[in-house]
Design an enzyme around this catalytic site. Structure first.
Site, PDB file in Angstrom:
ATOM      1  N   GLY A 144       0.843  -1.189   0.000  1.00 47.19           N
ATOM      2  CA  GLY A 144       0.000   0.000   0.000  1.00 47.19           C
ATOM      3  C   GLY A 144       0.878   1.238   0.000  1.00 47.19           C
ATOM      4  O   GLY A 144       0.650   2.193  -0.728  1.00 47.19           O
ATOM      5  N   GLU A 168       2.165   5.449   7.801  1.00 49.20           N
ATOM      6  CA  GLU A 168       3.556   5.641   7.360  1.00 49.20           C
ATOM      7  C   GLU A 168       4.243   6.718   8.195  1.00 49.20           C
ATOM      8  O   GLU A 168       5.452   6.658   8.432  1.00 49.20           O
ATOM      9  CB  GLU A 168       3.609   6.005   5.867  1.00 49.20           C
ATOM     10  CG  GLU A 168       2.915   5.011   4.931  1.00 49.20           C
ATOM     11  CD  GLU A 168       3.309   3.562   5.146  1.00 49.20           C
ATOM     12  OE1 GLU A 168       4.459   3.304   5.536  1.00 49.20           O
ATOM     13  OE2 GLU A 168       2.451   2.676   4.928  1.00 49.20           O
TER      14      GLU A 168
END
Ligand SMILES: [Zn+2]
Length: 831
Positions: A255, A290
Site C-alpha cells: 500500500g 507511514e
C-alpha cells in the site's frame, strides 16, 4: 539473491560498522540497465572477511582501500571481501538491471504517454540490486545520493536536494538509516509543494495523474498536517527527517512504504474516478500509518526481522488512532473492527500462524512471510488491549522513553517492554508471554441465565482452539442494548470488566440487572478474540441489527456473524438472509463494502453449485434495495452499485448502464465503474475480446491497461484462459501488477467447466512461476492464481502432494498451506 540468515547478519554486525554510502546513479540510457557507482565507507575488525549484497549485470571496477578486487569475488549475489582494514573504503562501478517486480529499481513505462518512471524499493534485502551494501536493519549508515537523469525528469530521495544542474541532481547526506529504508523516485513526476510547522512538504505523481493529484492535494496536505500535529503532541522527539515528501508510484507492491523523508504509496491512491469515503479514509489511515513509522521503524528500528511487529503493529495501532483523533475520518476503529481484525483472526487460525513477536525468524524469506494479518492487525489489536490495561499516559510515557533511549539506533522487544514497565510500574513479562509470544486466538462466549425479566447470571466462557492451551487475561466491554419506543436499538449500559486467564468468569455486577434485548460482548472492541453472543442475543440479531444506532457495535456484531459462517457454525444461506434484511438500512459505508465483499467470497466458496445462483441472486437483491434508498451521488450509492454489478447476472442491466440507460440518479458511470461493468460482463460471457479492446482504446491509461488484462483473463473461453494462464506462469516480461491482475481475473466460480484441468496445472506449474517472479510479486501472484473456487477433495489432494515436496519454495509453501486450509473449511461447511 540468496536469503540472508539471522546468524549471518549477527556475525556481520559483530565485524562491521558502516559509516556512509555514496551512491551515484546514471539513469539516462534507454533499455533495461543503469549505471551505479558506489563508495562505501565502513569500519571493520582488522583482518576480517565479510560480504556485501551485490547483484550487478557487470562490475567494470571494484577496489577496496585503493587495491583492485577481482570480479570473481562476486558470487551468488554477494561481493566477498577479506583482509579488511580498521577503516575501509570500497569503490565500485557497475552496470545494474532495472526490475519489473517492484523490488530493486523498478522501471515503468506509462501507456498513457510513454513516460518512464523509476522508484527504488530495497526491502526486504534487495539492496544489492542497486549498489553493494550491508543489507540488514541494524547496520545503519548515512546515505548520500547523486543522480544523472534525463534533463526533463524530477528526482527525489530521502535526503534534501542540494543542487540541480540540468539532469544532474545532488542530495545531502541523510541521518543514519537502515538499508531497506533508502528511497528514490525519478521520472516526469508532477510535483506539488507546501509547508507546515517548519517542515517542507511535497507530493509526487505521474504526469498522467497531474490533474488528479491537483484535485487531491488539498486533502492529502491537510491530513498530513493534522497527523504531524498529533504526533508532535504525543511524542517528545519532533519529526526527525527534515522534509516530509509523499510520492505515488506505479506498480508499487505495498500500500505504501515508510521511507524517511520520502514515503512512497501505490498510485491507485490518487483516484481518477469517484471513490467512496471508506477509500478516502483508507488513504488517510495509510498516511498516518507511514508517518507513525518515522518514529517506529525509521528513528528506532528493529534489530532483526523477529521484531517486525515493533514496526507494523505499532504503525497499524498508531495510524488508526491518529487518523481517528486528528482527521475528519473519526470512524477508523469501526473499519479496524470490521475489516482489519478479520484479516488477523484468519491468519491466526491457519496452520502457518506464528506469535506476534516470534522468538526467532531464521532468514529474510521467512521474515517476508510474516508481513501478514498477525504482524499488522493482531499486533495492533493486542496493543489496543495493552493501552486499555496500562492507561494511555503510562503507554505514551513508555514510548517516549523508548525513542529517547534508541534514537537513530536499533531496539528489541525486551527494550520496549523495559521502557513500558518502567513508565507504568507494572511487570509486563506475563502479559508479553501470553499476548506476544504465543500464537492463536481465544474464543469468548457470553452465557446468560435469566430469572424472569432479570439476569440471574451473566458469564463469559473463554476457550482455546484444539491443540492450544493458552487462555489470556482480557479487558472487555459488555453492552446492554434495548429496543426503545420508535424502534431504535440503543445502549442502556456499558461496563468494562477484567477477565482472568481462566475458563469462565461470572460478571457479578450484571446479576439482577434487567435483561437486555441484546447483550454485546466486546462492545467497544477492546480485545482480540473470536466473539460469540449468547443464544438469545444471537437470535435477536436479524431483527435488531438494522436498528442499532452505534456503528462500532454493528461492526463487532457483523464480524462475529461472518466469523461464525467462516467456521461453518452457521450456514451461508442464513448469512445471505441477514444481509438482505440488514444491509439496505446500513449507513456506514465501510460496513456495506465489507459485508458485500465478505459475503460474496463466502457464497463463491461455501455455497454448492446448486445453491450458489440463488444465494447470489439474494445478494444482488440486497445491493439493489440499498441502491434504491441510498442518497444520490453518495458513497453508499457507489458501494451498493459496485455490489450489484458484482452479483447480478442481468447483462442487459449492465449494458444499459454502459450506454447511459436507467442509471440511478447521482451515480457517475466513470472510467473505473465502466471497467467494473465490463469485467462482470466478461465473467458472464456477455462481453468479448473486441469489447475489451474497444474499452481500452478509449482509456489508454495505466489503469485501463490493468483492467483490460484482468478482463481478458476473465473471459470464459478456452483460448483466453490459455493465454492468461501462460502469461501468469511463464511470461517473465510481464510486470508484477499485470501478472497479479491477470491471475486475479482467471478463476471464476461461474466458469468451472472451461477451467477444468487448471487446478492440476496450478500445482504443476507454480514452482516455475516462483522462479521467474520473486519476493512479494511471487507471493501475490501465487495467491491470486490459486484455484480457490475449485472447492473439492481433489484440489486438496493436489495441494497435499505439492506440500510434500521437500524442495518447495518457502513462499509458495506458505501460500498453498494457507489457501488449502481455507478450502478445508469450505468443504467442512458444505458438509
Ligand atoms: Zn507499515
Amino acid at each position: 539473491m540468496p536469503t540472508l540468515t539471522r546468524a549471518e547478519a549477527a556475525e556481520r554486525a559483530s565485524l562491521v560498522d558502516v559509516e556512509t554510502y555514496h551512491v551515484d546513479l546514471d539513469v539516462t540510457a534507454d533499455g533495461d540497465t543503469f549505471r551505479s557507482r558506489a563508495v562505501v565507507r565502513f569500519r571493520a575488525r582488522p583482518g576480517a572477511a565479510t560480504f556485501l549484497e551485490f547483484e550487478p549485470v557487470e562490475a567494470s571496477s571494484i577496489s577496496l582501500n585503493g587495491a583492485p578486487v577481482d570480479p570473481s569475488a562476486i558470487r551468488d549475489g554477494r561481493l566477498h571481501l577479506d583482509g579488511l582494514a580498521g577503516s575501509n573504503e570500497l569503490v565500485v562501478d557497475a552496470l545494474m538491471r532495472y526490475s519489473i517486480d517492484g523490488e530493486g529499481l523498478h522501471r515503468y513505462i506509462d501507456p498513457a504517454d510513454g513516460n518512464v518512471y523509476l522508484y527504488q524499493h530495497l526491502f526486504i534485502n534487495n539492496g544489492g540490486r542497486v549498489l553493494p551494501c550491508f543489507d540488514q536493519p541494524d547496520l545503519k549508515a548515512s546515505w548520500q545520493v547523486s543522480v544523472t537523469a534525463p534533463a526533463e525528469w524530477t528526482v527525489a530521495t530521502n535526503g534534501v536536494l542540494v543542487s540541480r544542474d540540468g539532469g544532474r541532481w545532488e542530495f545531502a547526506p541523510t541521518k543514519r538509516i537502515s538499508t531497506y529504508l533508502a528511497s528514490l523516485i525519478a521520472g516526469k513526476y508532477h510535483v506539488r509543494t507546501d509547508e507546515h510547522d517548519g517542515i517542507p512538504l511535497a507530493l509526487y505523481a505521474r504526469a498522467a495523474l497531474a490533474e488528479h493529484l491537483d484535485a487531491e492535494a488539498a486533502e492529502i496536505f491537510e491530513i498530513t498536517k493534522q497527523c504531524l500535529d498529533r504526533f508532535h503532541e504525543m511524542f517528545e522527539i519532533r519529526y526527525p527527517f527534515g522534509h516530509y515528501q509523499q510520492a505515488f508510484a506505479p506498480e508499487f507492491n505495498f500500500g505504501a512504504m515508510e521511507y524517511p523523508g520520502l514515503v512512497v504509496f501505490r498510485d491507485e491512491m490518487i483516484p481518477r474516478s469517484v471513490v467512496t469515503e471508506s477509500e478516502r479514509e483508507h488513504r488517510a489511515n495509510v498516511i498516518a500509518h507511514e508517518m507513525a513509522h518515522q518514529w517506529f521503524g525509521d528513528l528506532v528500528t528493529m534489530a532483526w526481522w523477529d521484531d517486525l511487529w515493533l514496526n507494523e503493529s505499532f504503525a497499524e495501532y498508531l495510524g488508526t488512532r491518529v487518523a481517528s483523533e486528528a482527521t475528519r475520518y473519526s470512524g477508523t476503529w469501526t473499519t479496524f473492527a470490521m475489516h482489519r481484525k478479520a484479516w488477523g483472526l484468519r491468519a491466526d487460525q491457519r496452520p502457518s500462524t506464528h506469535p506476534v513477536a516470534p522468538d526467532e525468524v531464521t532468514d529474510t524469506d521467512a521474515a517476508l512471510l510474516n508481513f501478514d494479518g498477525i504482524s499488522y492487525a493482531k499486533g495492533a489489536a493486542v496493543l489496543k488491549q495493552l493501552v486499555a490495561w496500562l492507561g494511555d499516559e503510562a503507554f505514551l510515557a513508555g514510548l517516549n522513553a523508548h525513542f529517547a533511549a534508541h534514537a537513530y539506533g536499533n531496539a528489541t522487544l525486551a527494550d520496549l517492554l523495559g521502557s513500558l514497565s518502567k513508565a507504568s510500574g507494572r511487570d509486563l513479562s506475563g502479559w508479553a508471554d501470553v499476548w506476544l509470544r504465543r500464537a492463536q486466538v481465544n474464543t469468548l462466549r457470553a452465557e446468560v441465565r435469566r430469572d424472569g425479566a432479570n439476569y440471574a447470571e451473566v458469564a463469559v466462557v473463554q476457550t482455546a482452539p484444539a491443540g492450544f492451551s493458552t487462555l489470556r487475561p482480557h479487558r472487555v466491554g459488555i453492552g446492554l442494548f434495548d429496543q426503545v419506543a420508535g424502534g431504535a436499538v440503543v445502549r442502556r449500559r456499558l461496563i468494562e470488566v477484567e477477565l482472568e486467564a481462566s475458563g469462565r468468569t461470572v460478571i457479578a455486577e450484571l446479576a439482577g440487572e434487567p435483561a437486555a434485548d441484546l447483550l454485546l460482548l466486546n462492545d467497544g472492541d477492546l480485545t482480540y478474540a473470536k466473539i460469540r453472543l449468547d443464544e438469545e442475543s444471537a437470535a435477536a440479531v436479524p431483527l435488531l441489527l438494522p436498528l442499532l444506532d452505534d456503528s462500532l457495535a454493528r461492526a463487532v456484531i457483523w464480524a462475529a456473524v461472518l466469523d461464525a459462517v467462516v467456521d461453518g457454525e452457521r450456514p451461508v444461506a442464513e448469512l445471505v438472509t441477514l444481509v438482505l434484511a440488514a444491509l439496505p438500512t446500513e449507513t456506514e459505508v465501510v460496513i456495506i463494502e465489507d459485508v458485500l465483499r465478505a459475503t460474496r467470497g463466502l457464497v463463491d466458496r461455501y455455497a454448492t453449485g446448486q445453491t450458489r445462483p440463488a444465494a447470489l441472486e439474494l445478494l444482488a437483491q440486497a445491493a439493489d434495495r440499498l441502491l434504491r434508498v441510498s442518497p444520490a451521488g453518495g458513497s453508499n450509492q457507489l458501494a451498493a452499485a459496485r455490489g450489484l454489478i458484482g452479483a447480478t447476472t442481468e447483462a442487459a442491466l449492465l449494458r444499459g448502464w454502459l450506454n447511459g440507460e436507467n442509471v440511478p440518479e447521482g451515480l457517475v458511470v466513470d472510467a473505473d465503474l465502466r471497467w467494473l461493468i465490463q469485467y462482470r460482463l466478461a465473467v458472464l460471457g456477455a462481453a468479448d475480446a473486441a469489447a475489451i479492446d474497444a474499452e481500452l482504446a478509449a482509456d489508454r491509461s495505466a489503469s485501463g491497461e490493468q483492467w483490460a488484462a484482468r478482463c481478458r483473463a476473465a473471459l470464459p473461453d478456452a483460448a483466453a484462459k490459455e493465454a492468461a494462464w501462460t502469461a501468469v506462469v511463464a511470461d517473465g516480461s510481464l510486470s508484477n501488477r499485470l501478472a497479479e491482475l491477470t491471475a486475479a481475473g482467471f478463476w471464476q466460480p461461474e466458469q468451472l467447466d472451461v477451467l477444468s484441468g487448471y487446478a492440476e496445472r496450478y500445482f504443476a506449474e507454480m514452482p516455475e512461476m516462483v522462479r521467474i517472479r520473486k519476493g512479494m510479486s511471487a507471493e501475490k501472484t501465487a495467491m491470486a492464481a490459486y484455484p480457490d473456487v475449485a472447492v473439492s477433495e481433489r484440489t486438496r489432494e493436489l495441494a497435499a502432494a505439492l506440500l510434500a515436496r521437500a524442495d518447495l519454495n518457502p513462499i509458495l509453501r506458505r501460500v498453498v498451506q494457507d489457501a488449502d486450509d481455507d478450502m478445508r473449511r469450505a468443504l467442512a461447511a458444505r458438509g
